[in-house]
Write a protein that holds these residues in place. Sequence first.
Motif, PDB file in Angstrom:
ATOM      1  N   CYS A   1       0.847  -1.185   0.000  1.00 42.80           N
ATOM      2  CA  CYS A   1       0.000   0.000   0.000  1.00 42.80           C
ATOM      3  C   CYS A   1       0.888   1.243   0.000  1.00 42.80           C
ATOM      4  O   CYS A   1       2.024   1.218   0.485  1.00 42.80           O
ATOM      5  CB  CYS A   1      -0.901   0.015   1.239  1.00 42.80           C
ATOM      6  N   TYR A   2       0.368   2.315  -0.541  1.00 37.98           N
ATOM      7  CA  TYR A   2       1.111   3.569  -0.598  1.00 37.98           C
ATOM      8  C   TYR A   2       1.543   3.980   0.810  1.00 37.98           C
ATOM      9  O   TYR A   2       0.742   4.015   1.736  1.00 37.98           O
ATOM     10  CB  TYR A   2       0.237   4.660  -1.213  1.00 37.98           C
ATOM     11  N   GLY A   3       2.843   4.246   0.973  1.00 35.92           N
ATOM     12  CA  GLY A   3       3.372   4.651   2.265  1.00 35.92           C
ATOM     13  C   GLY A   3       3.892   3.517   3.115  1.00 35.92           C
ATOM     14  O   GLY A   3       4.543   3.753   4.136  1.00 35.92           O
TER      15      GLY A   3
ATOM     16  N   PRO B   1      -2.102   2.801  -5.249  1.00 36.92           N
ATOM     17  CA  PRO B   1      -2.280   4.240  -5.030  1.00 36.92           C
ATOM     18  C   PRO B   1      -2.964   4.532  -3.694  1.00 36.92           C
ATOM     19  O   PRO B   1      -3.658   3.677  -3.132  1.00 36.92           O
ATOM     20  CB  PRO B   1      -3.161   4.670  -6.213  1.00 36.92           C
ATOM     21  N   PRO B   2      -2.778   5.746  -3.172  1.00 36.99           N
ATOM     22  CA  PRO B   2      -3.417   6.107  -1.903  1.00 36.99           C
ATOM     23  C   PRO B   2      -4.932   5.955  -1.979  1.00 36.99           C
ATOM     24  O   PRO B   2      -5.545   6.198  -3.019  1.00 36.99           O
ATOM     25  CB  PRO B   2      -3.029   7.585  -1.713  1.00 36.99           C
ATOM     26  N   VAL B   3      -5.524   5.542  -0.873  1.00 33.55           N
ATOM     27  CA  VAL B   3      -6.978   5.418  -0.796  1.00 33.55           C
ATOM     28  C   VAL B   3      -7.547   6.796  -0.483  1.00 33.55           C
ATOM     29  O   VAL B   3      -7.224   7.390   0.556  1.00 33.55           O
ATOM     30  CB  VAL B   3      -7.390   4.410   0.299  1.00 33.55           C
ATOM     31  N   ASN B   4      -8.358   7.315  -1.383  1.00 37.89           N
ATOM     32  CA  ASN B   4      -8.954   8.642  -1.195  1.00 37.89           C
ATOM     33  C   ASN B   4     -10.299   8.496  -0.490  1.00 37.89           C
ATOM     34  O   ASN B   4     -11.367   8.619  -1.093  1.00 37.89           O
ATOM     35  CB  ASN B   4      -9.120   9.347  -2.538  1.00 37.89           C
ATOM     36  N   ALA B   5     -10.231   8.221   0.798  1.00 41.00           N
ATOM     37  CA  ALA B   5     -11.454   8.048   1.583  1.00 41.00           C
ATOM     38  C   ALA B   5     -12.189   9.369   1.715  1.00 41.00           C
ATOM     39  O   ALA B   5     -11.594  10.404   2.022  1.00 41.00           O
ATOM     40  CB  ALA B   5     -11.109   7.501   2.968  1.00 41.00           C
TER      41      ALA B   5
ATOM     42  N   THR C   1     -13.609  -0.147  -1.825  1.00 36.35           N
ATOM     43  CA  THR C   1     -14.534  -1.249  -2.092  1.00 36.35           C
ATOM     44  C   THR C   1     -15.292  -1.670  -0.840  1.00 36.35           C
ATOM     45  O   THR C   1     -16.457  -2.045  -0.913  1.00 36.35           O
ATOM     46  CB  THR C   1     -13.759  -2.469  -2.641  1.00 36.35           C
ATOM     47  N   TYR C   2     -14.627  -1.569   0.310  1.00 38.65           N
ATOM     48  CA  TYR C   2     -15.236  -1.999   1.563  1.00 38.65           C
ATOM     49  C   TYR C   2     -15.287  -0.810   2.521  1.00 38.65           C
ATOM     50  O   TYR C   2     -14.370   0.030   2.554  1.00 38.65           O
ATOM     51  CB  TYR C   2     -14.428  -3.142   2.186  1.00 38.65           C
ATOM     52  N   TYR C   3     -16.358  -0.787   3.335  1.00 43.69           N
ATOM     53  CA  TYR C   3     -16.586   0.362   4.219  1.00 43.69           C
ATOM     54  C   TYR C   3     -16.987  -0.125   5.605  1.00 43.69           C
ATOM     55  O   TYR C   3     -17.697  -1.129   5.755  1.00 43.69           O
ATOM     56  CB  TYR C   3     -17.686   1.262   3.641  1.00 43.69           C
ATOM     57  N   ALA C   4     -16.523   0.607   6.608  1.00 43.91           N
ATOM     58  CA  ALA C   4     -16.884   0.292   7.995  1.00 43.91           C
ATOM     59  C   ALA C   4     -17.047   1.613   8.742  1.00 43.91           C
ATOM     60  O   ALA C   4     -16.072   2.335   8.950  1.00 43.91           O
ATOM     61  CB  ALA C   4     -15.819  -0.575   8.653  1.00 43.91           C
TER      62      ALA C   4
ATOM     63  N   SER D   1     -11.575   0.662   2.545  1.00 51.20           N
ATOM     64  CA  SER D   1     -10.539  -0.325   2.216  1.00 51.20           C
ATOM     65  C   SER D   1     -10.636  -0.776   0.764  1.00 51.20           C
ATOM     66  O   SER D   1     -11.697  -0.683   0.132  1.00 51.20           O
ATOM     67  CB  SER D   1     -10.662  -1.559   3.126  1.00 51.20           C
ATOM     68  N   THR D   2      -9.514  -1.286   0.250  1.00 54.10           N
ATOM     69  CA  THR D   2      -9.446  -1.836  -1.099  1.00 54.10           C
ATOM     70  C   THR D   2      -9.302  -3.350  -1.012  1.00 54.10           C
ATOM     71  O   THR D   2      -9.001  -3.896   0.052  1.00 54.10           O
ATOM     72  CB  THR D   2      -8.234  -1.263  -1.858  1.00 54.10           C
ATOM     73  N   PRO D   3      -9.481  -4.060  -2.129  1.00 50.11           N
ATOM     74  CA  PRO D   3      -9.308  -5.520  -2.105  1.00 50.11           C
ATOM     75  C   PRO D   3      -7.905  -5.948  -1.684  1.00 50.11           C
ATOM     76  O   PRO D   3      -7.709  -7.056  -1.178  1.00 50.11           O
ATOM     77  CB  PRO D   3      -9.604  -5.934  -3.547  1.00 50.11           C
ATOM     78  N   GLU D   4      -6.901  -5.059  -1.878  1.00 53.66           N
ATOM     79  CA  GLU D   4      -5.524  -5.400  -1.503  1.00 53.66           C
ATOM     80  C   GLU D   4      -5.267  -5.212  -0.010  1.00 53.66           C
ATOM     81  O   GLU D   4      -4.188  -5.538   0.480  1.00 53.66           O
ATOM     82  CB  GLU D   4      -4.531  -4.533  -2.289  1.00 53.66           C
TER      83      GLU D   4
END
Length: 241
Positions: free
Chosen positions: A8-10, A73-77, A99-102, A132-135
């Motif tokens: 993941c980025y970072g 790439p960074p997740v742009n939440a 893709t996933y949310y909590a 979150s992403t699938p990765e």
Amino acid sequence: AGNDTSICYGDIAVLHASGGAFYQWTPADSLSDADNPFTYANPLQTTIYTVTVTDTLGCPKPVSDSMVLSVIPPVNAFAGNDTIIATGQLLQLHATGGTYYAWSPPDGLNDPSLADPVTSSKTDIEYKVKVSTPEGCFAYDSINIRYITGPEIYVPNAFSPNGDGKNDVFRPIPVGITEIAYFRIFDRWGNEVYETKDYLQGWNGYYKGKPADAGTYVWEVSGKDFNGRAWMKKGTVVLIR
């Protein structure tokens, strides 16, 4: 040089080479130790790392191998903009970026695992969402919800479009209003200087491309609340230069 992998980025990856006695990784700028078979990599973009290996057994000719370290790439939440709604009004949240949310806390939410759950909370609250992403990469964002008496259309009585970032735009603040039919502004002679049907849009104090004169203007706004009832209000506003 090891198998291709991703981070993941970072984040940081551990690279592990084998096959000889001396090692040289390239490019070296994102590595902790380019001369070690074990090294930490923290690139900001996908990078192909090549390791050159030699031994001590009379075979000085170097041998190379490469691996690809992919950077997600960074997740742009994004949890949505802070908002004000009427007490008792249901609000559908809408998060984006993955893709996933909590959501947390789960108070008042019909399903905290949805991107767009509905909240029935009746008190001011801040919701935080993990996107979150699938990765497995993730990021957080939050939204503040304030409840006040409504349905109502609140309109300020003055504004100062001087570019200082404070009160530069004159607009109605709809609480429990789901649709704006129109928002119109007139000068003292009855000329319409501004009109919009866009929700939360307002007047920047310009008329025909030039700054409008300071003074008193008449406004009217019409819309519908979350119960389907029509609203219409009129009043005056002072433009201050």
